[in-house]
Design a protein around this motif. Structure first.
Motif, PDB file in Angstrom:
ATOM      1  N   ALA A   3       0.812  -1.222   0.000  1.00  0.00           N
ATOM      2  CA  ALA A   3       0.000   0.000   0.000  1.00  0.00           C
ATOM      3  C   ALA A   3       0.840   1.264   0.000  1.00  0.00           C
ATOM      4  N   HIS A   4       2.049   1.208   0.526  1.00  0.00           N
ATOM      5  CA  HIS A   4       2.870   2.412   0.625  1.00  0.00           C
ATOM      6  C   HIS A   4       3.749   2.633  -0.604  1.00  0.00           C
ATOM      7  N   THR A   5       4.333   1.571  -1.137  1.00  0.00           N
ATOM      8  CA  THR A   5       5.193   1.723  -2.313  1.00  0.00           C
ATOM      9  C   THR A   5       4.413   1.574  -3.615  1.00  0.00           C
ATOM     10  N   ARG A   6       3.206   0.983  -3.527  1.00  0.00           N
ATOM     11  CA  ARG A   6       2.351   0.707  -4.680  1.00  0.00           C
ATOM     12  C   ARG A   6       3.049  -0.208  -5.700  1.00  0.00           C
ATOM     13  N   ARG A   7       3.862  -1.122  -5.177  1.00  0.00           N
ATOM     14  CA  ARG A   7       4.557  -2.081  -6.027  1.00  0.00           C
ATOM     15  C   ARG A   7       3.877  -3.444  -5.928  1.00  0.00           C
ATOM     16  N   VAL A   8       3.911  -4.177  -7.032  1.00  0.00           N
ATOM     17  CA  VAL A   8       3.296  -5.500  -7.106  1.00  0.00           C
ATOM     18  C   VAL A   8       4.081  -6.478  -6.231  1.00  0.00           C
ATOM     19  N   LEU A   9       3.378  -7.176  -5.366  1.00  0.00           N
ATOM     20  CA  LEU A   9       3.998  -8.219  -4.540  1.00  0.00           C
ATOM     21  C   LEU A   9       3.757  -9.596  -5.148  1.00  0.00           C
ATOM     22  N   GLU A  10       2.568  -9.811  -5.687  1.00  0.00           N
ATOM     23  CA  GLU A  10       2.211 -11.076  -6.339  1.00  0.00           C
ATOM     24  C   GLU A  10       1.297 -10.776  -7.517  1.00  0.00           C
ATOM     25  N   ALA A  11       1.384 -11.615  -8.534  1.00  0.00           N
ATOM     26  CA  ALA A  11       0.502 -11.484  -9.699  1.00  0.00           C
ATOM     27  C   ALA A  11       0.009 -12.869 -10.089  1.00  0.00           C
ATOM     28  N   ASN A  12      -1.274 -12.958 -10.446  1.00  0.00           N
ATOM     29  CA  ASN A  12      -1.828 -14.252 -10.851  1.00  0.00           C
ATOM     30  C   ASN A  12      -1.745 -14.434 -12.366  1.00  0.00           C
ATOM     31  N   ARG A  13      -2.224 -15.576 -12.849  1.00  0.00           N
ATOM     32  CA  ARG A  13      -2.145 -15.872 -14.288  1.00  0.00           C
ATOM     33  C   ARG A  13      -2.918 -14.884 -15.139  1.00  0.00           C
ATOM     34  N   ALA A  14      -4.056 -14.414 -14.636  1.00  0.00           N
ATOM     35  CA  ALA A  14      -4.835 -13.433 -15.399  1.00  0.00           C
ATOM     36  C   ALA A  14      -4.029 -12.157 -15.611  1.00  0.00           C
ATOM     37  N   ALA A  15      -3.290 -11.739 -14.593  1.00  0.00           N
ATOM     38  CA  ALA A  15      -2.454 -10.538 -14.715  1.00  0.00           C
ATOM     39  C   ALA A  15      -1.337 -10.752 -15.727  1.00  0.00           C
ATOM     40  N   THR A  16      -0.766 -11.950 -15.734  1.00  0.00           N
ATOM     41  CA  THR A  16       0.315 -12.198 -16.688  1.00  0.00           C
ATOM     42  C   THR A  16      -0.209 -12.165 -18.124  1.00  0.00           C
ATOM     43  N   ARG A  17      -1.438 -12.638 -18.329  1.00  0.00           N
ATOM     44  CA  ARG A  17      -2.031 -12.566 -19.679  1.00  0.00           C
ATOM     45  C   ARG A  17      -2.348 -11.127 -20.058  1.00  0.00           C
ATOM     46  N   LEU A  18      -2.928 -10.380 -19.129  1.00  0.00           N
ATOM     47  CA  LEU A  18      -3.325  -8.999 -19.409  1.00  0.00           C
ATOM     48  C   LEU A  18      -2.129  -8.128 -19.745  1.00  0.00           C
ATOM     49  N   PHE A  19      -1.035  -8.300 -19.003  1.00  0.00           N
ATOM     50  CA  PHE A  19       0.132  -7.439 -19.191  1.00  0.00           C
ATOM     51  C   PHE A  19       1.221  -8.059 -20.043  1.00  0.00           C
ATOM     52  N   GLY A  20       1.035  -9.326 -20.442  1.00  0.00           N
ATOM     53  CA  GLY A  20       1.985  -9.970 -21.341  1.00  0.00           C
ATOM     54  C   GLY A  20       3.360 -10.174 -20.735  1.00  0.00           C
ATOM     55  N   VAL A  72     -11.036  -1.413 -12.469  1.00  0.00           N
ATOM     56  CA  VAL A  72      -9.948  -1.609 -11.514  1.00  0.00           C
ATOM     57  C   VAL A  72     -10.495  -1.346 -10.121  1.00  0.00           C
ATOM     58  N   SER A  73     -10.366  -2.329  -9.239  1.00  0.00           N
ATOM     59  CA  SER A  73     -10.797  -2.125  -7.853  1.00  0.00           C
ATOM     60  C   SER A  73      -9.596  -2.315  -6.929  1.00  0.00           C
ATOM     61  N   ALA A  74      -9.604  -1.575  -5.832  1.00  0.00           N
ATOM     62  CA  ALA A  74      -8.553  -1.671  -4.823  1.00  0.00           C
ATOM     63  C   ALA A  74      -9.215  -1.910  -3.475  1.00  0.00           C
ATOM     64  N   THR A  75      -8.816  -2.985  -2.813  1.00  0.00           N
ATOM     65  CA  THR A  75      -9.369  -3.347  -1.507  1.00  0.00           C
ATOM     66  C   THR A  75      -8.227  -3.443  -0.502  1.00  0.00           C
ATOM     67  N   PRO A  76      -8.241  -2.607   0.542  1.00  0.00           N
ATOM     68  CA  PRO A  76      -7.171  -2.665   1.540  1.00  0.00           C
ATOM     69  C   PRO A  76      -7.370  -3.820   2.519  1.00  0.00           C
ATOM     70  N   PHE A  77      -6.262  -4.395   2.976  1.00  0.00           N
ATOM     71  CA  PHE A  77      -6.295  -5.421   4.020  1.00  0.00           C
ATOM     72  C   PHE A  77      -4.935  -5.453   4.709  1.00  0.00           C
ATOM     73  N   ARG A  78      -4.901  -6.041   5.886  1.00  0.00           N
ATOM     74  CA  ARG A  78      -3.651  -6.143   6.650  1.00  0.00           C
ATOM     75  C   ARG A  78      -3.169  -7.582   6.655  1.00  0.00           C
TER      76      ARG A  78
END
Length: 93
Positions: A3-20, A72-78
């Motif tokens: 949430a602070h750096t806004r960097r990707v920590l994990e990506a699923n298969r759908a994300a890999t297809r979307l972003f190539g 695009v949705s963003a949901t915060p969690f701890r």
């Protein structure tokens, strides 16, 4: 996302297809790389709102001006004493 750096920590298969790109390449990148300036500003506002209020939010944007409309949705969690954001991206329609 972190949430602070806004960097990707994990990506699923759908994300890999979307972003190539494979998940290990997406990890560490900023959220939704390659956005137009207007889309980047909208995304930054969404992430700041989710981080600041603790509530989920959603926007629609295009990665590129001629690209598909995305929801695009963003949901915060701890987790492990860190604030994270679950970012969901799907084609609108």
């Amino acid at each position: 996302l972190d949430a602070h750096t806004r960097r990707v920590l994990e990506a699923n298969r759908a994300a890999t297809r979307l972003f190539g790109a494979p998940a290990d390449v997406l990890g560490g990148l900023p959220a939704l790389p390659g956005l137009s300036p207007a889309a980047q500003a909208a995304l930054e506002q969404l992430l700041a709102q989710a981080r600041g209020t603790g509530r989920a939010g959603e926007i629609r944007l295009r990665l590129q001006p001629e690209g598909p409309l995305l929801e695009v949705s963003a949901t915060p969690f701890r987790a492990e004493h860190s604030l994270l954001l679950l970012l969901r991206v799907r084609e609108s329609g």
